[in-house]
Structures are given as structure tokens and as C-alpha cells.
Motif scaffolding. Structure first.
Motif, PDB file in Angstrom:
ATOM      1  N   GLU A   1       0.817  -1.220   0.000  1.00  0.00           N
ATOM      2  CA  GLU A   1       0.000   0.000   0.000  1.00  0.00           C
ATOM      3  C   GLU A   1       0.857   1.279   0.000  1.00  0.00           C
ATOM      4  O   GLU A   1       0.370   2.367  -0.306  1.00  0.00           O
ATOM      5  CB  GLU A   1      -0.971   0.005   1.193  1.00  0.00           C
ATOM      6  N   LEU A   2       2.150   1.123   0.343  1.00  0.00           N
ATOM      7  CA  LEU A   2       3.047   2.289   0.351  1.00  0.00           C
ATOM      8  C   LEU A   2       3.933   2.362  -0.896  1.00  0.00           C
ATOM      9  O   LEU A   2       4.688   3.329  -1.069  1.00  0.00           O
ATOM     10  CB  LEU A   2       3.936   2.277   1.605  1.00  0.00           C
ATOM     11  N   GLU A   3       3.835   1.347  -1.759  1.00  0.00           N
ATOM     12  CA  GLU A   3       4.692   1.338  -2.954  1.00  0.00           C
ATOM     13  C   GLU A   3       4.497   2.585  -3.832  1.00  0.00           C
ATOM     14  O   GLU A   3       5.489   3.157  -4.306  1.00  0.00           O
ATOM     15  CB  GLU A   3       4.449   0.050  -3.759  1.00  0.00           C
ATOM     16  N   PRO A   4       3.248   3.055  -4.048  1.00  0.00           N
ATOM     17  CA  PRO A   4       3.104   4.284  -4.853  1.00  0.00           C
ATOM     18  C   PRO A   4       3.824   5.488  -4.242  1.00  0.00           C
ATOM     19  O   PRO A   4       4.402   6.296  -4.968  1.00  0.00           O
ATOM     20  CB  PRO A   4       1.586   4.506  -4.885  1.00  0.00           C
ATOM     21  N   LEU A   5       3.801   5.600  -2.919  1.00  0.00           N
ATOM     22  CA  LEU A   5       4.522   6.709  -2.251  1.00  0.00           C
ATOM     23  C   LEU A   5       6.027   6.571  -2.432  1.00  0.00           C
ATOM     24  O   LEU A   5       6.744   7.567  -2.559  1.00  0.00           O
ATOM     25  CB  LEU A   5       4.210   6.723  -0.745  1.00  0.00           C
ATOM     26  N   HIS A   6       6.491   5.322  -2.425  1.00  0.00           N
ATOM     27  CA  HIS A   6       7.914   5.039  -2.634  1.00  0.00           C
ATOM     28  C   HIS A   6       8.310   5.422  -4.061  1.00  0.00           C
ATOM     29  O   HIS A   6       9.336   6.094  -4.280  1.00  0.00           O
ATOM     30  CB  HIS A   6       8.164   3.549  -2.373  1.00  0.00           C
ATOM     31  N   LEU A   7       7.489   5.031  -5.052  1.00  0.00           N
ATOM     32  CA  LEU A   7       7.795   5.335  -6.443  1.00  0.00           C
ATOM     33  C   LEU A   7       7.687   6.833  -6.727  1.00  0.00           C
ATOM     34  O   LEU A   7       8.457   7.384  -7.524  1.00  0.00           O
ATOM     35  CB  LEU A   7       6.873   4.557  -7.383  1.00  0.00           C
TER      36      LEU A   7
END
Length: 216
Positions: free
Chosen positions: A130-136
Motif C-alpha cells: 500500500e506504500l509502494e506508490p509513495l515510494h515510487l
């Protein structure tokens, strides 16, 4: 002609890819270098050093699809405060992220409490889905920091998000205030950096404010 394996060529390629990531990356697209195919350098009298590069790029989320890219990176003589000039041309189409961008945008807009997270990835290198988009998004935005702060003798890359906080806005943009750690590859130094990032599916990533943390 330069050997693609030589450091100056690799550092110039890293700057070109950083700029590309900032211009074309986002919460659903993460571009990285698959191969530096060709490089040559030119000394331009009283101006600086220019690198001509042929790159193959891949999207971390879609490794089967690659695009070719030609890029020119000009480092200005003497002045450490001027970012390199980067020009690039992509050959081929990147996968559309419209649907994934829309899902992320509506999910964040619908949150009742502002999203806050830290240590992405964690000490084991894990990023919760769920945090991958924030990471990208941070990866794309840090492309701006890399591009603006690179010289011929440096190579920077994102190591970790220490902290991120969503800031509610009255306009259409999503805003995230990040503290990231940048890894200086040559000296192995880790540098904390603050950045304010705006994003909208139609307008892409914008870094509106950034500052290197005291002590660096």
C-alpha cells in the motif's frame, strides 16, 4: 568514444535517467537504466563537458517492456551551482499508467486522516504494497534532486524515505512532505534531504521546495 563501463559515462547516464524519472515517473511508473549501450564525450571550449549517450530503459513494474533513449548531458565548467543541462529523446511508448494513477489519486483524496509513514523501505528492504506508490513517487521526485545536485564527480541515488506526510490542500494537487536519505556513491555519505512534492495524474511530479539538511 567512451567505454560504457567507465565511471564518467555511468555518472552522466545516472543524471540522464534521474531527469527522465522526474519528467516521466510517478506513483505507477519507475524508470531505471537497463543498459548503457554507447557513450562519447566532447570538450566544448569555455562551456563544459558534454556526454552523448544511448540508453536502454526499463520500468521496474513492467520489466518485459523496454524503451531506447538518446540523451545529452552537459556539465558546465567551473560553476558547481548550475545543474547539468539534460536533453533526451525516447524511442517507443511507455506503458500507460492512467488507471493506476487514478486509483492512487482517488484513494489518497478520500482518506479522512492525512497519510503519514516512515522508513520506506524498512531495514530488510521491504516496502508494504500500500506504500509502494509513495515510494515510487519519492523515487521520481528524487530524480530532481539528483539532477540538480550532480557534478561530473558525483553520483547520487535515493536510499530511503525517512518520513513522509501528506498535506491536505484545497486545490486539485496531492502534496507530500518528504524527508529522504540520498546516497552519495563516490564518498559513501548518506545525506538527509527535505522535499515538498506535488502530484496530479495530468500534470505529473513537481518538486516545489527542497533543502539539504543542516550538517551537510
Amino acid at each position: 568514444e567512451l567505454s560504457p563501463g567507465r565511471f564518467p559515462a555511468g555518472r552522466a547516464a545516472a543524471v540522464a535517467v534521474a531527469m527522465l524519472r522526474y519528467r516521466r515517473g510517478g506513483p505507477a511508473r519507475a524508470l531505471r537504466l537497463r543498459e548503457l549501450r554507447r557513450a562519447r564525450a566532447q570538450d566544448i571550449k569555455d562551456v563544459g563537458h558534454k556526454y552523448y549517450l544511448e540508453l536502454e530503459l526499463e520500468d521496474v513494474l513492467d520489466k518485459n517492456r523496454t524503451v531506447n533513449c538518446t540523451a545529452e548531458v552537459l556539465y558546465h565548467l567551473g560553476n558547481k551551482n548550475i545543474a547539468p543541462d539534460v536533453q533526451f529523446t525516447l524511442e517507443g511508448e511507455l506503458k500507460s499508467t492512467e488507471e493506476a494513477d487514478h486509483l492512487f489519486y482517488t484513494r489518497i483524496r478520500s482518506l479522512e486522516k492525512e497519510l503519514v509513514a516512515e522508513n520506506i523501505p524498512d531495514s530488510h528492504g521491504h516496502v508494504p504494497p500500500e506504500l509502494e506508490p509513495l515510494h515510487l513517487l519519492a523515487w521520481a521526485a528524487s530524480g530532481y534532486l539528483v539532477w540538480q545536485n550532480s557534478t561530473e564527480n558525483t553520483q547520487l541515488q535515493l536510499a530511503q524515505i525517512k518520513h513522509v506526510k501528506q498535506v491536505k490542500r484545497s486545490d486539485k494537487y496531492l502534496q507530500f512532505d518528504y524527508v529522504v536519505l540520498l546516497h552519495k556513491m563516490v564518498s559513501q555519505e548518506i545525506i538527509p534531504w527535505e522535499m515538498t512534492v506535488l502530484w496530479h495524474p495530468r500534470d505529473g511530479v513537481q518538486v516545489t521546495r527542497d533543502s539539504c539538511q543542516p550538517g551537510h
